[in-house]
Scaffold this motif. Sequence first.
Motif, PDB file in Angstrom:
ATOM      1  N   PRO A 266      61.311 -28.723   5.841  1.00 44.31           N
ATOM      2  CA  PRO A 266      60.383 -28.133   7.144  1.00 44.31           C
ATOM      3  C   PRO A 266      60.237 -26.494   6.845  1.00 44.31           C
ATOM      4  N   GLY A 267      61.186 -25.988   5.964  1.00 38.87           N
ATOM      5  CA  GLY A 267      61.061 -24.475   5.688  1.00 38.87           C
ATOM      6  C   GLY A 267      59.536 -24.314   5.055  1.00 38.87           C
TER       7      GLY A 267
ATOM      8  N   TYR B 194      70.322 -27.145  15.642  1.00 38.46           N
ATOM      9  CA  TYR B 194      70.343 -26.494  14.381  1.00 38.46           C
ATOM     10  C   TYR B 194      68.851 -25.841  13.829  1.00 38.46           C
ATOM     11  N   THR B 195      69.254 -25.131  12.617  1.00 35.55           N
ATOM     12  CA  THR B 195      68.058 -24.531  12.275  1.00 35.55           C
ATOM     13  C   THR B 195      67.103 -25.567  11.601  1.00 35.55           C
ATOM     14  N   PHE B 196      66.076 -25.873  12.286  1.00 34.16           N
ATOM     15  CA  PHE B 196      65.242 -27.096  11.673  1.00 34.16           C
ATOM     16  C   PHE B 196      64.698 -26.662  10.186  1.00 34.16           C
ATOM     17  N   THR B 197      64.532 -25.684   9.912  1.00 31.47           N
ATOM     18  CA  THR B 197      64.026 -25.316   8.767  1.00 31.47           C
ATOM     19  C   THR B 197      64.850 -25.071   7.386  1.00 31.47           C
TER      20      THR B 197
ATOM     21  N   SER C 113      57.109 -25.152  14.946  1.00 34.45           N
ATOM     22  CA  SER C 113      57.163 -24.499  16.343  1.00 34.45           C
ATOM     23  C   SER C 113      57.737 -25.584  17.304  1.00 34.45           C
ATOM     24  N   SER C 114      57.984 -26.859  17.065  1.00 30.19           N
ATOM     25  CA  SER C 114      58.586 -27.726  17.821  1.00 30.19           C
ATOM     26  C   SER C 114      59.817 -28.416  17.258  1.00 30.19           C
ATOM     27  N   SER C 115      60.029 -28.000  16.137  1.00 31.86           N
ATOM     28  CA  SER C 115      61.224 -28.492  15.300  1.00 31.86           C
ATOM     29  C   SER C 115      61.107 -30.130  15.380  1.00 31.86           C
ATOM     30  N   THR C 116      60.070 -30.509  14.803  1.00 31.00           N
ATOM     31  CA  THR C 116      59.712 -31.951  14.810  1.00 31.00           C
ATOM     32  C   THR C 116      59.045 -32.480  13.296  1.00 31.00           C
ATOM     33  N   ALA C 117      59.494 -33.466  12.953  1.00 31.24           N
ATOM     34  CA  ALA C 117      59.163 -34.022  11.548  1.00 31.24           C
ATOM     35  C   ALA C 117      58.362 -35.242  12.162  1.00 31.24           C
TER      36      ALA C 117
END
Lengths: 116, 107
Positions: free
Chosen positions: A53-54, A27-30, A75-79
């Motif tokens: 994250p957005g 999915y769109t991480f942001t 950039s890495s979709s990581t929290a």
Amino acid sequence: QVQLQQSGTELVKPASSVKISCKASGYTFTSNYMHWIRQQPGNGLEWIGWIYPGNGNTKYNQKFDGKATLTADKSSSTAYMQLSSLTSEDSAVYFCARWAGYFDYWGQGVMVTVSS
Amino acid sequence: DIQMTQSPPSLSASLGDKVTITCQASQNINKYIAWYQQKPGKAPRQLIRYTSTLVSGTPSRFSGSGSGRDYSFSISNVESEDIASYYCLQYDNLPWTFGGGTKLELK
């Protein structure tokens, strides 16, 4: 499909810090808030806080102010959650969970054990 | 912080029974309560949001109701796969707070 993959078990020493991760995919991480929840051994659930994250905005449970720091890498979709000044009280399983009006996807949890 | 008093802490039921769990908030939470199921070693799974709305995939034997400070969660016709712990969560006020949990066991 949506997945939240958390990092592995941590064994850390008292007074140290640890950074655990939650890699999002499918999915769109942001676009969604990411929440973090703690579960101490044999105990119930505690809400730690969230990050959007957005824009990097965060909100913490005051109980975890100074203890937990939430960040996100678009950039890495990581929290990430960094826990500092660890004591035995911080030994717990930590979950990340995506908010979509409800917690629809959860990570598998990271067990953090604080021991000398 | 809003305190969520969940009862009972444990519950014993036979297959096919109806069981009810309650959560009382320390103040009005405007129906912003969710219910979760957790099995040992697993992440929680959300069953209900906003008091009574079943989330996708939740069987119809689960239900929720309430208003103001008082809320309940029921399972009609308990099945073996329902043996788990259940938690309420209020998300009306920060910090969000969970109830203490209810462990459902088979009689």
